[in-house]
Structure formats: structure tokens, C-alpha cells
Design a protein around this motif. Structure first.
Motif, PDB file in Angstrom:
ATOM      1  N   GLY A   5      -2.408   4.239 -71.492  1.00  0.00           N
ATOM      2  CA  GLY A   5      -3.775   4.388 -71.944  1.00  0.00           C
ATOM      3  C   GLY A   5      -4.145   3.283 -72.894  1.00  0.00           C
ATOM      4  N   LEU A   6      -5.422   3.202 -73.226  1.00  0.00           N
ATOM      5  CA  LEU A   6      -5.877   2.175 -74.130  1.00  0.00           C
ATOM      6  C   LEU A   6      -6.996   2.746 -74.959  1.00  0.00           C
ATOM      7  N   HIS A   7      -6.926   2.531 -76.248  1.00  0.00           N
ATOM      8  CA  HIS A   7      -8.000   2.931 -77.135  1.00  0.00           C
ATOM      9  C   HIS A   7      -8.356   1.708 -77.943  1.00  0.00           C
ATOM     10  N   ASP A   8      -9.572   1.219 -77.807  1.00  0.00           N
ATOM     11  CA  ASP A   8      -9.921  -0.048 -78.400  1.00  0.00           C
ATOM     12  C   ASP A   8     -11.279   0.043 -79.069  1.00  0.00           C
ATOM     13  N   GLY A   9     -11.309   0.114 -80.376  1.00  0.00           N
ATOM     14  CA  GLY A   9     -12.562   0.066 -81.112  1.00  0.00           C
ATOM     15  C   GLY A   9     -13.588   1.082 -80.683  1.00  0.00           C
ATOM     16  N   GLY A  10     -13.204   2.287 -80.432  1.00  0.00           N
ATOM     17  CA  GLY A  10     -14.152   3.322 -80.046  1.00  0.00           C
ATOM     18  C   GLY A  10     -14.377   3.401 -78.552  1.00  0.00           C
ATOM     19  N   SER A  11     -13.934   2.402 -77.806  1.00  0.00           N
ATOM     20  CA  SER A  11     -14.081   2.428 -76.360  1.00  0.00           C
ATOM     21  C   SER A  11     -13.018   3.338 -75.783  1.00  0.00           C
ATOM     22  N   ARG A  12     -13.297   3.917 -74.631  1.00  0.00           N
ATOM     23  CA  ARG A  12     -12.343   4.854 -74.058  1.00  0.00           C
ATOM     24  C   ARG A  12     -12.087   4.530 -72.601  1.00  0.00           C
ATOM     25  N   LEU A  13     -10.851   4.190 -72.318  1.00  0.00           N
ATOM     26  CA  LEU A  13     -10.400   3.954 -70.959  1.00  0.00           C
ATOM     27  C   LEU A  13      -8.946   4.348 -70.917  1.00  0.00           C
ATOM     28  N   SER A  14      -8.584   5.197 -69.992  1.00  0.00           N
ATOM     29  CA  SER A  14      -7.200   5.635 -69.905  1.00  0.00           C
ATOM     30  C   SER A  14      -6.754   5.577 -68.469  1.00  0.00           C
ATOM     31  N   ALA A  50      -8.069   5.915 -63.382  1.00  0.00           N
ATOM     32  CA  ALA A  50      -8.603   5.522 -64.681  1.00  0.00           C
ATOM     33  C   ALA A  50      -9.721   6.460 -65.097  1.00  0.00           C
ATOM     34  N   ARG A  51      -9.691   6.852 -66.344  1.00  0.00           N
ATOM     35  CA  ARG A  51     -10.805   7.588 -66.931  1.00  0.00           C
ATOM     36  C   ARG A  51     -11.659   6.571 -67.664  1.00  0.00           C
ATOM     37  N   ILE A  52     -12.852   6.360 -67.153  1.00  0.00           N
ATOM     38  CA  ILE A  52     -13.735   5.337 -67.683  1.00  0.00           C
ATOM     39  C   ILE A  52     -14.925   6.018 -68.343  1.00  0.00           C
ATOM     40  N   GLU A  53     -15.142   5.714 -69.600  1.00  0.00           N
ATOM     41  CA  GLU A  53     -16.289   6.252 -70.328  1.00  0.00           C
ATOM     42  C   GLU A  53     -17.550   5.645 -69.715  1.00  0.00           C
ATOM     43  N   PRO A  54     -18.450   6.477 -69.155  1.00  0.00           N
ATOM     44  CA  PRO A  54     -19.621   5.963 -68.438  1.00  0.00           C
ATOM     45  C   PRO A  54     -20.603   5.177 -69.304  1.00  0.00           C
ATOM     46  N   SER A  55     -20.561   5.358 -70.612  1.00  0.00           N
ATOM     47  CA  SER A  55     -21.515   4.663 -71.477  1.00  0.00           C
ATOM     48  C   SER A  55     -21.063   3.249 -71.845  1.00  0.00           C
ATOM     49  N   LEU A  56     -19.846   2.858 -71.454  1.00  0.00           N
ATOM     50  CA  LEU A  56     -19.354   1.514 -71.774  1.00  0.00           C
ATOM     51  C   LEU A  56     -20.023   0.465 -70.890  1.00  0.00           C
ATOM     52  N   PRO A  57     -20.214  -0.739 -71.421  1.00  0.00           N
ATOM     53  CA  PRO A  57     -20.673  -1.836 -70.561  1.00  0.00           C
ATOM     54  C   PRO A  57     -19.555  -2.245 -69.597  1.00  0.00           C
ATOM     55  N   VAL A  58     -19.925  -2.750 -68.433  1.00  0.00           N
ATOM     56  CA  VAL A  58     -18.960  -3.119 -67.410  1.00  0.00           C
ATOM     57  C   VAL A  58     -17.972  -4.163 -67.928  1.00  0.00           C
ATOM     58  N   ASP A  59     -18.438  -5.130 -68.728  1.00  0.00           N
ATOM     59  CA  ASP A  59     -17.508  -6.152 -69.210  1.00  0.00           C
ATOM     60  C   ASP A  59     -16.422  -5.561 -70.101  1.00  0.00           C
ATOM     61  N   ASP A  60     -16.731  -4.500 -70.861  1.00  0.00           N
ATOM     62  CA  ASP A  60     -15.708  -3.809 -71.652  1.00  0.00           C
ATOM     63  C   ASP A  60     -14.712  -3.085 -70.750  1.00  0.00           C
ATOM     64  N   VAL A  61     -15.208  -2.461 -69.692  1.00  0.00           N
ATOM     65  CA  VAL A  61     -14.338  -1.746 -68.755  1.00  0.00           C
ATOM     66  C   VAL A  61     -13.374  -2.732 -68.098  1.00  0.00           C
TER      67      VAL A  61
END
Length: 106
Positions: A5-14, A50-61
């Protein structure tokens, strides 16, 4: 957090596998606020969940996927496309994530 998993500055992707509760054949009720899990396939054919937070910008994902998958090329070299080869953008990411559309990383 786990190495998958990865937790980066409030972003959420696992990319860690989601636990499956025992339901004895009954359909589990979906809890509000859960992030859907999507399959992401790399250009090399590796498929990860992958669990991708839908509110993230694509470049962050894309950046987080590159870090999580330990890809050597910079994130700017990659893009996400759906299974119909449609480019994933900030405008359509939320719909594709919530629809559990399989994604490809080019």
C-alpha cells in the motif's frame, strides 16, 4: 502501512488485497464511504488490484502506482486507459473508479 500500500500526503491508493468477510452465501451490504477496488494492468501484463480514491487527480494516481509498483520510468511516461482504450482523465476518473472499470497503464 503494508509494503503493497501507499499513503502519501493525504492521498489514498492501496494495492493490497481486500479482505473478504464470510457471508454464508448472503450478499454483503456495501458500507458507505468504501473505496471501490479496480484492476490495473501494466504494459508488461502485471495485473494488480488497487483501491483508488476517486477524488485524486489522475497524475497523482499514476505517480502513486509508479511508486507502488517500483517502476523505473518517470510517471510522466505513463497514462491510464480503460478496457476500451479510452484515456482516463480527471473528468472521467471518478465514474470509472466507482464503476470498477479495469484500467491499463501504458
Amino acid at each position: 502501512m503494508s509494503t503493497n500500500g501507499l499513503h502519501d500526503g493525504g492521498s489514498r491508493l492501496s494495492t493490497a488485497p481486500a479482505p473478504q468477510p464470510a457471508t454464508n452465501g448472503a450478499q454483503p451490504q456495501r458500507k458507505p464511504g468504501l473505496v471501490p477496488t479496480n484492476n490495473v494492468t501494466t504494459k508488461d501484463g502485471l495485473t494488480v488490484r488497487a483501491r483508488i480514491e476517486p477524488s485524486l487527480p489522475v497524475d497523482d494516481v499514476v505517480r502513486q502506482l509508479c511508486l507502488s509498483l517500483k517502476l523505473k520510468d518517470p510517471p510522466a511516461m505513463y497514462a491510464l486507459r480503460d478496457e476500451n482504450d479510452e484515456l482516463v482523465t480527471n473528468d472521467n476518473l471518478k465514474k470509472k473508479i466507482k464503476g470498477k472499470i479495469n484500467l491499463n497503464k501504458l
